[in-house]
Every structure is written in C-alpha cells, then in structure tokens.
Design a protein around this motif. Structure first.
Motif, PDB file in Angstrom:
ATOM      1  N   ALA A   3       1.103  53.165  16.968  1.00  0.00           N
ATOM      2  CA  ALA A   3       0.014  52.603  17.741  1.00  0.00           C
ATOM      3  C   ALA A   3       0.427  51.193  18.121  1.00  0.00           C
ATOM      4  CB  ALA A   3      -1.274  52.582  16.908  1.00  0.00           C
ATOM      5  N   GLU A   4       0.451  50.890  19.425  1.00  0.00           N
ATOM      6  CA  GLU A   4       0.968  49.610  19.883  1.00  0.00           C
ATOM      7  C   GLU A   4      -0.131  48.794  20.547  1.00  0.00           C
ATOM      8  OE1 GLU A   4       4.447  49.870  22.235  1.00  0.00           O
ATOM      9  OE2 GLU A   4       5.515  51.164  20.830  1.00  0.00           O
ATOM     10  N   GLN A   5      -0.076  47.456  20.315  1.00  0.00           N
ATOM     11  CA  GLN A   5      -0.976  46.532  20.968  1.00  0.00           C
ATOM     12  C   GLN A   5      -0.119  45.470  21.628  1.00  0.00           C
ATOM     13  OE1 GLN A   5      -3.767  44.621  18.400  1.00  0.00           O
ATOM     14  NE2 GLN A   5      -4.550  43.265  19.993  1.00  0.00           N
ATOM     15  N   GLN A   6      -0.251  45.307  22.943  1.00  0.00           N
ATOM     16  CA  GLN A   6       0.607  44.413  23.702  1.00  0.00           C
ATOM     17  C   GLN A   6       0.033  43.006  23.698  1.00  0.00           C
ATOM     18  OE1 GLN A   6       3.358  45.854  25.423  1.00  0.00           O
ATOM     19  NE2 GLN A   6       4.129  43.787  25.711  1.00  0.00           N
ATOM     20  N   VAL A   7       0.864  42.010  23.416  1.00  0.00           N
ATOM     21  CA  VAL A   7       0.506  40.603  23.525  1.00  0.00           C
ATOM     22  C   VAL A   7       1.707  39.897  24.115  1.00  0.00           C
ATOM     23  CG1 VAL A   7      -1.096  40.652  21.607  1.00  0.00           C
ATOM     24  CG2 VAL A   7       1.286  40.111  21.163  1.00  0.00           C
ATOM     25  N   GLY A   8       1.564  38.578  24.353  1.00  0.00           N
ATOM     26  CA  GLY A   8       2.713  37.812  24.817  1.00  0.00           C
ATOM     27  C   GLY A   8       2.860  37.900  26.322  1.00  0.00           C
ATOM     28  N   ALA A  12       8.855  38.020  27.676  1.00  0.00           N
ATOM     29  CA  ALA A  12       9.177  38.223  26.264  1.00  0.00           C
ATOM     30  C   ALA A  12       7.989  38.894  25.584  1.00  0.00           C
ATOM     31  CB  ALA A  12       9.513  36.893  25.590  1.00  0.00           C
ATOM     32  N   PRO A  13       7.737  40.154  25.871  1.00  0.00           N
ATOM     33  CA  PRO A  13       6.564  40.830  25.319  1.00  0.00           C
ATOM     34  C   PRO A  13       6.639  40.950  23.799  1.00  0.00           C
ATOM     35  CG  PRO A  13       8.037  42.418  26.355  1.00  0.00           C
ATOM     36  CD  PRO A  13       8.570  41.064  26.688  1.00  0.00           C
ATOM     37  N   VAL A  14       5.510  40.743  23.156  1.00  0.00           N
ATOM     38  CA  VAL A  14       5.391  40.905  21.712  1.00  0.00           C
ATOM     39  C   VAL A  14       4.256  41.871  21.453  1.00  0.00           C
ATOM     40  CG1 VAL A  14       4.961  39.770  19.505  1.00  0.00           C
ATOM     41  CG2 VAL A  14       6.227  38.555  21.282  1.00  0.00           C
ATOM     42  N   GLY A  21       2.850  53.008   6.440  1.00  0.00           N
ATOM     43  CA  GLY A  21       2.714  52.013   5.384  1.00  0.00           C
ATOM     44  C   GLY A  21       2.730  50.575   5.830  1.00  0.00           C
ATOM     45  N   ALA A  22       2.861  50.286   7.129  1.00  0.00           N
ATOM     46  CA  ALA A  22       2.938  48.901   7.571  1.00  0.00           C
ATOM     47  C   ALA A  22       2.608  48.789   9.051  1.00  0.00           C
ATOM     48  CB  ALA A  22       4.328  48.325   7.306  1.00  0.00           C
ATOM     49  N   VAL A  23       2.341  47.570   9.481  1.00  0.00           N
ATOM     50  CA  VAL A  23       2.168  47.253  10.901  1.00  0.00           C
ATOM     51  C   VAL A  23       3.134  46.121  11.210  1.00  0.00           C
ATOM     52  CG1 VAL A  23       0.606  46.454  12.712  1.00  0.00           C
ATOM     53  CG2 VAL A  23      -0.251  47.954  10.900  1.00  0.00           C
ATOM     54  N   LEU A  24       4.051  46.360  12.144  1.00  0.00           N
ATOM     55  CA  LEU A  24       5.125  45.417  12.429  1.00  0.00           C
ATOM     56  C   LEU A  24       4.892  44.698  13.753  1.00  0.00           C
ATOM     57  CD1 LEU A  24       8.224  47.629  11.507  1.00  0.00           C
ATOM     58  CD2 LEU A  24       6.897  46.116  10.023  1.00  0.00           C
ATOM     59  N   SER A  25       5.309  43.443  13.782  1.00  0.00           N
ATOM     60  CA  SER A  25       5.311  42.667  15.005  1.00  0.00           C
ATOM     61  C   SER A  25       6.704  42.770  15.621  1.00  0.00           C
ATOM     62  CB  SER A  25       4.966  41.212  14.707  1.00  0.00           C
ATOM     63  OG  SER A  25       4.928  40.438  15.887  1.00  0.00           O
ATOM     64  N   VAL A  26       6.769  43.167  16.880  1.00  0.00           N
ATOM     65  CA  VAL A  26       8.050  43.447  17.539  1.00  0.00           C
ATOM     66  C   VAL A  26       8.081  42.745  18.893  1.00  0.00           C
ATOM     67  CG1 VAL A  26       9.618  45.256  18.346  1.00  0.00           C
ATOM     68  CG2 VAL A  26       8.062  45.724  16.440  1.00  0.00           C
ATOM     69  N   SER A  27       9.209  42.113  19.228  1.00  0.00           N
ATOM     70  CA  SER A  27       9.384  41.513  20.541  1.00  0.00           C
ATOM     71  C   SER A  27      10.468  42.244  21.313  1.00  0.00           C
ATOM     72  CB  SER A  27       9.766  40.033  20.416  1.00  0.00           C
ATOM     73  OG  SER A  27      11.015  39.886  19.777  1.00  0.00           O
ATOM     74  N   GLY A  28      10.314  42.272  22.647  1.00  0.00           N
ATOM     75  CA  GLY A  28      11.272  42.952  23.517  1.00  0.00           C
ATOM     76  C   GLY A  28      10.886  44.415  23.679  1.00  0.00           C
ATOM     77  N   PRO A  29      11.664  45.178  24.454  1.00  0.00           N
ATOM     78  CA  PRO A  29      12.802  44.693  25.246  1.00  0.00           C
ATOM     79  C   PRO A  29      12.358  43.989  26.514  1.00  0.00           C
ATOM     80  CG  PRO A  29      12.490  47.013  25.647  1.00  0.00           C
ATOM     81  CD  PRO A  29      11.472  46.627  24.608  1.00  0.00           C
ATOM     82  N   LEU A  59      23.011  38.210  24.994  1.00  0.00           N
ATOM     83  CA  LEU A  59      23.391  39.615  25.148  1.00  0.00           C
ATOM     84  C   LEU A  59      22.478  40.369  26.111  1.00  0.00           C
ATOM     85  CD1 LEU A  59      24.159  40.505  21.412  1.00  0.00           C
ATOM     86  CD2 LEU A  59      25.817  40.207  23.267  1.00  0.00           C
ATOM     87  N   ALA A  60      21.670  39.626  26.871  1.00  0.00           N
ATOM     88  CA  ALA A  60      20.667  40.271  27.715  1.00  0.00           C
ATOM     89  C   ALA A  60      21.274  41.249  28.717  1.00  0.00           C
ATOM     90  CB  ALA A  60      19.855  39.208  28.450  1.00  0.00           C
ATOM     91  N   GLY A  61      22.495  41.018  29.155  1.00  0.00           N
ATOM     92  CA  GLY A  61      23.103  41.919  30.118  1.00  0.00           C
ATOM     93  C   GLY A  61      23.866  43.068  29.509  1.00  0.00           C
ATOM     94  N   GLN A  62      23.978  43.067  28.165  1.00  0.00           N
ATOM     95  CA  GLN A  62      24.764  44.111  27.482  1.00  0.00           C
ATOM     96  C   GLN A  62      23.906  45.128  26.744  1.00  0.00           C
ATOM     97  OE1 GLN A  62      26.030  40.726  27.339  1.00  0.00           O
ATOM     98  NE2 GLN A  62      27.245  41.443  29.051  1.00  0.00           N
ATOM     99  N   VAL A  63      22.782  44.684  26.152  1.00  0.00           N
ATOM    100  CA  VAL A  63      21.937  45.588  25.379  1.00  0.00           C
ATOM    101  C   VAL A  63      20.478  45.365  25.749  1.00  0.00           C
ATOM    102  CG1 VAL A  63      23.534  45.683  23.418  1.00  0.00           C
ATOM    103  CG2 VAL A  63      21.693  43.980  23.430  1.00  0.00           C
ATOM    104  N   SER A  64      19.681  46.377  25.491  1.00  0.00           N
ATOM    105  CA  SER A  64      18.232  46.272  25.612  1.00  0.00           C
ATOM    106  C   SER A  64      17.699  45.971  24.213  1.00  0.00           C
ATOM    107  CB  SER A  64      17.652  47.591  26.152  1.00  0.00           C
ATOM    108  OG  SER A  64      16.245  47.556  26.164  1.00  0.00           O
ATOM    109  N   GLY A  65      17.503  44.688  23.933  1.00  0.00           N
ATOM    110  CA  GLY A  65      17.262  44.262  22.560  1.00  0.00           C
ATOM    111  C   GLY A  65      15.807  44.113  22.180  1.00  0.00           C
ATOM    112  N   GLU A  66      15.514  44.476  20.939  1.00  0.00           N
ATOM    113  CA  GLU A  66      14.218  44.242  20.315  1.00  0.00           C
ATOM    114  C   GLU A  66      14.458  43.561  18.975  1.00  0.00           C
ATOM    115  OE1 GLU A  66      11.246  47.811  21.511  1.00  0.00           O
ATOM    116  OE2 GLU A  66      12.884  48.385  20.199  1.00  0.00           O
ATOM    117  N   ALA A  67      13.532  42.685  18.594  1.00  0.00           N
ATOM    118  CA  ALA A  67      13.584  42.051  17.276  1.00  0.00           C
ATOM    119  C   ALA A  67      12.249  42.268  16.587  1.00  0.00           C
ATOM    120  CB  ALA A  67      13.881  40.558  17.401  1.00  0.00           C
ATOM    121  N   LEU A  68      12.294  42.595  15.305  1.00  0.00           N
ATOM    122  CA  LEU A  68      11.046  42.836  14.579  1.00  0.00           C
ATOM    123  C   LEU A  68      10.897  41.860  13.420  1.00  0.00           C
ATOM    124  CD1 LEU A  68      11.958  44.365  11.761  1.00  0.00           C
ATOM    125  CD2 LEU A  68      11.978  46.391  13.197  1.00  0.00           C
ATOM    126  N   ASP A  69       9.660  41.684  13.002  1.00  0.00           N
ATOM    127  CA  ASP A  69       9.351  40.936  11.786  1.00  0.00           C
ATOM    128  C   ASP A  69       9.208  41.928  10.649  1.00  0.00           C
ATOM    129  OD1 ASP A  69       9.251  38.403  12.978  1.00  0.00           O
ATOM    130  OD2 ASP A  69       7.147  38.654  13.555  1.00  0.00           O
TER     131      ASP A  69
END
Length: 302
Positions: A3-8, A12-14, A21-29, A59-69
C-alpha cells in the motif's frame, strides 16, 4: 501486496510502502529512470535514504534508483514485532522487493546496509543482480578501537545513561560535528548544505520517541550478527553470493577497517575492489564521483 502513499516532489518522490511487518519510507525512482535497470540503496546504522543522494544523482543515467529507510530510521517506524536484527532488516528489504516487483536489482549497501545486502543476496539470489558494498559491516574481531563507543549502544542501560550524561546534552550542531568526524575521512570537506541537512535530521530525530530504541536495538543486532556461526555467519553467506560484487573501502574509515578488504575479496566468488585513500566510512557521500565510476565499470561488465 504493498500500500503506497505518495508525498514529496515530482523530481524526488517519497512514498510510504507497507510490507509484511513494517511500513517503509522510500524515495525514487526519478521520472527519467524509465527503461534503466533497477537499483536499490540501503543505508547504514543511524543513517537514512538521504545518505545516497549524491551517488544516486551521479548514477541517474545508468540505473533507476530507489533508496529506502530501514525500519526505525529516517521516515520508517520500527517493525511491528520489534525485530531490529540484521535478519529483521533483511526481511523488510525482501518484503519491499517482492512488493515492488522490481527485482532483480543492483543492490547497494553501506555499513549495516552492506551486511543486510550480503545476507539478502545469499538467501534470495533471484532478487539481486549485483552488489555494491561500501564499508560493509562484516564481522571484524576485534573491531577497531574507534568503533567501540558505537558498540556500547548494544549494552542494556547505556543509551539511557548517555541521554542523562553531560555529553548527551550537547547542541544538535555539536552532536552532528562529532558524528561527521566519526564517519568522514575529512570532515572539513563536508558542504554547508550537507551539514544543515544533517542538523535538521538530527533535530527531527530528537522528537521521535523510538529513535534511541531503534538505534540501540539495531546495534545489538549487528553485535549479535558478529557472533553468529555456521550457515548464519555473514562470512559464510558472503561465500554463497554468486552475483558480481564491488567492494569499496576507505583508508580513513574509523568504523570498518580497510584490512577487511582482503578477506572480503577472498570470500566473494566474483569481487572487484576500490580503495579510496582519503575516504572514511561513507565513500558514497565523500567521493560519489569515484564510486559512480567504479559502479559504471561494474555495470558495463554485466
């Protein structure tokens, strides 16, 4: 099912993503990442997805990156069952990869995130295309003396004592300066903008009721992982990783000794090594250009 909730912002969408078992904060792609191979970035102890901002941009031109907390850090609350062990964090990252359907990914990990990435790659090779490990927290006994104060957070009662001690009442600016001195090879080179972001994040964490509990619990998880033997040993699991691995170490690292690089190169079946003489524990923040160059070489091989 996530279940996703869009912010940001659009650039740079977050978002928050519910996993078992958890709810994660994720940024990208980023919107311009369509068609590029997917990548996931996992931070270290006390860090957040913001630790990867510079490298992800490089690396924006090489990969579609996401980072999570990871659970308990950044914008992610602790897991529902309170499991802050390395395996608990691995479970959360696997849950996200399964929910997003983006695997196999190029997986990046720093420090604790490196240990998480190694265990994940050993247990679920179907989810990992390559590993980039920056000062990975693989068992090093005895640890460097400069790493002992961090390890003390694992001792019951110590976090509460630190909060009451005079040093625990330092200003956010003073605390952040001490942290930068610990993780950077050259703290003087940290930009004013990066310092301001670090102070802002520290102030925010002061108001989070579970922040110290998450830090202490995860530290205990790392210490426990250092003592595991048999199939659960992180070094044994490193030997099981078949994906290509890029290892990055800094000669000025005060938390993970560059001497671990020799053992790591021998443990992984397909490893290449980058040693940065002027870097500390967070090479992706200190020298993102050099790290990105090595990553591009890895991607070209694959």
């Amino acid at each position: 099912m996530s279940a996703e909730q869009q912010v940001g912002s659009e650039d740079a969408p977050v978002r928050t993503v519910a996993v078992p078992g958890a709810v994660l904060s994720v940024s990208g792609p980023r919107p311009d990442g369509d068609g590029l191979p997917p990548a996931l970035f996992v931070h270290g102890l006390g860090g957040s997805r913001d630790n990867w901002t510079e490298l992800m941009a490089a690396l924006a031109g090489q990969v579609s990156g996401e980072a999570l907390d990871l659970p308990g850090f950044g914008g992610s609350e602790p897991p529902q069952d309170g499991n802050l062990s390395v395996s608990g964090h691995v479970r959360a990252v696997i849950g996200y990869l399964e929910a997003s359907g983006r695997g196999p990914v190029h997986l990046f990990g720093n420090s604790l995130g490196g240990a998480v990435a190694v265990r994940l790659a050993a247990l679920r090779p179907d989810l990992v295309r390559s590993l980039t490990l920056i000062s990975p927290a693989l068992p090093e006994l005895p640890p460097q003396r400069t790493a002992w104060p961090t390890g003390l957070l694992a001792v019951p009662g110590v976090p509460a004592l630190l909060r009451r001690a005079p040093a625990g009442r330092r200003s956010p600016e003073q605390t952040v300066e001490g942290f930068l001195d610990l993780v950077y090879g050259d703290p003087a080179a940290v930009s004013a903008e990066r310092r301001e972001r670090a102070v802002s994040e520290y102030r925010r964490r002061l108001g989070v009721p579970y922040a110290m509990r998450a830090m202490a619990g995860t530290t205990r998880g790392i210490v426990s992982a250092y003592t595991e033997r048999g199939e659960q040993s992180l070094w044994r699991q490193a030997e099981q990783v078949k994906a290509p691995v890029l290892l990055v170490y800094g000669l000025r690292d005060k938390l993970v000794s560059y001497r671990s690089a020799r053992r790591a190169c021998a443990a992984f079946a397909d490893a290449r090594l980058l040693v940065l003489p002027d870097s500390g524990h967070v090479a992706m923040m200190e020298h993102p250009g050099q790290v990105a160059r090595a990553v591009r070489e890895l991607l070209a091989e694959i």
